[in-house]
Design an enzyme around this catalytic site. Structure first.
Site, PDB file in Angstrom:
ATOM      1  N   ARG A  10      11.130   3.139 -10.629  1.00  0.00           N
ATOM      2  CA  ARG A  10      10.135   3.398 -11.675  1.00  0.00           C
ATOM      3  C   ARG A  10       9.301   4.648 -11.389  1.00  0.00           C
ATOM      4  O   ARG A  10       8.528   5.087 -12.229  1.00  0.00           O
ATOM      5  CB  ARG A  10       9.219   2.184 -11.836  1.00  0.00           C
ATOM      6  CG  ARG A  10       9.991   0.956 -12.337  1.00  0.00           C
ATOM      7  CD  ARG A  10       9.086  -0.191 -12.613  1.00  0.00           C
ATOM      8  NE  ARG A  10       8.165   0.182 -13.703  1.00  0.00           N
ATOM      9  CZ  ARG A  10       7.102  -0.511 -14.034  1.00  0.00           C
ATOM     10  NH1 ARG A  10       6.808  -1.607 -13.380  1.00  0.00           N
ATOM     11  NH2 ARG A  10       6.325  -0.116 -15.015  1.00  0.00           N
ATOM     12  N   CYS A  11       9.470   5.219 -10.201  1.00  0.00           N
ATOM     13  CA  CYS A  11       8.685   6.388  -9.793  1.00  0.00           C
ATOM     14  C   CYS A  11       9.487   7.668 -10.053  1.00  0.00           C
ATOM     15  O   CYS A  11      10.613   7.816  -9.571  1.00  0.00           O
ATOM     16  CB  CYS A  11       8.350   6.267  -8.309  1.00  0.00           C
ATOM     17  SG  CYS A  11       7.660   7.749  -7.578  1.00  0.00           S
ATOM     18  N   SER A  12       8.883   8.602 -10.779  1.00  0.00           N
ATOM     19  CA  SER A  12       9.603   9.836 -11.116  1.00  0.00           C
ATOM     20  C   SER A  12       9.946  10.654  -9.870  1.00  0.00           C
ATOM     21  O   SER A  12      11.041  11.220  -9.772  1.00  0.00           O
ATOM     22  CB  SER A  12       8.809  10.679 -12.114  1.00  0.00           C
ATOM     23  OG  SER A  12       7.595  11.113 -11.541  1.00  0.00           O
TER      24      SER A  12
END
Length: 115
Positions: A10-12
């Site tokens: 979920r972390c870019s």
């Protein structure tokens, strides 16, 4: 080459780091650390490889950091590690490990130093 990434899909920055590794022809072992948190021993090894103290590897802007009072300078190394183990969301990401070396992918290109 043995390579691991402590990853949060979920972390870019974590996604960018994983893509960067793949673009370099490397397929790392992916550890989704929110689902499979590191053990105390693994976390201590990562801290040692990075040359960091626990608070330096913590996401200090997370609400859990404030809620748990982790900014308290009197907390010991062990207490901070306990907090990261209990709340893996507090661990900075992504972390790439290769042959006893580690790098944080912030920015993602920083992991190229250990390839």
């Amino acid at each position: 080459m043995s390579l691991k990434i402590y990853h949060n899909p979920r972390c870019s920055k974590s996604r960018q780091t994983l893509q960067l590794l793949r673009d370099k022809g490397v397929e790392p072992e992916i550890i989704e650390y929110l689902k499979t948190p590191p053990t105390r021993e693994e976390l201590e090894q990562v801290l040692d490889m990075l040359g960091l103290e626990p608070r330096q590897l913590m996401r200090t802007k997370e609400k859990e950091y404030k809620e748990q009072g982790l900014a308290d300078p009197n907390l010991s190394r062990e207490q901070l590690i306990d907090a990261m183990l209990a709340t893996p969301k507090l661990i900075e990401r992504p972390i790439v490990i290769r042959d006893g070396k580690a790098a944080i992918g912030r920015p993602p290109e920083q992991v190229l130093e250990i390839l």
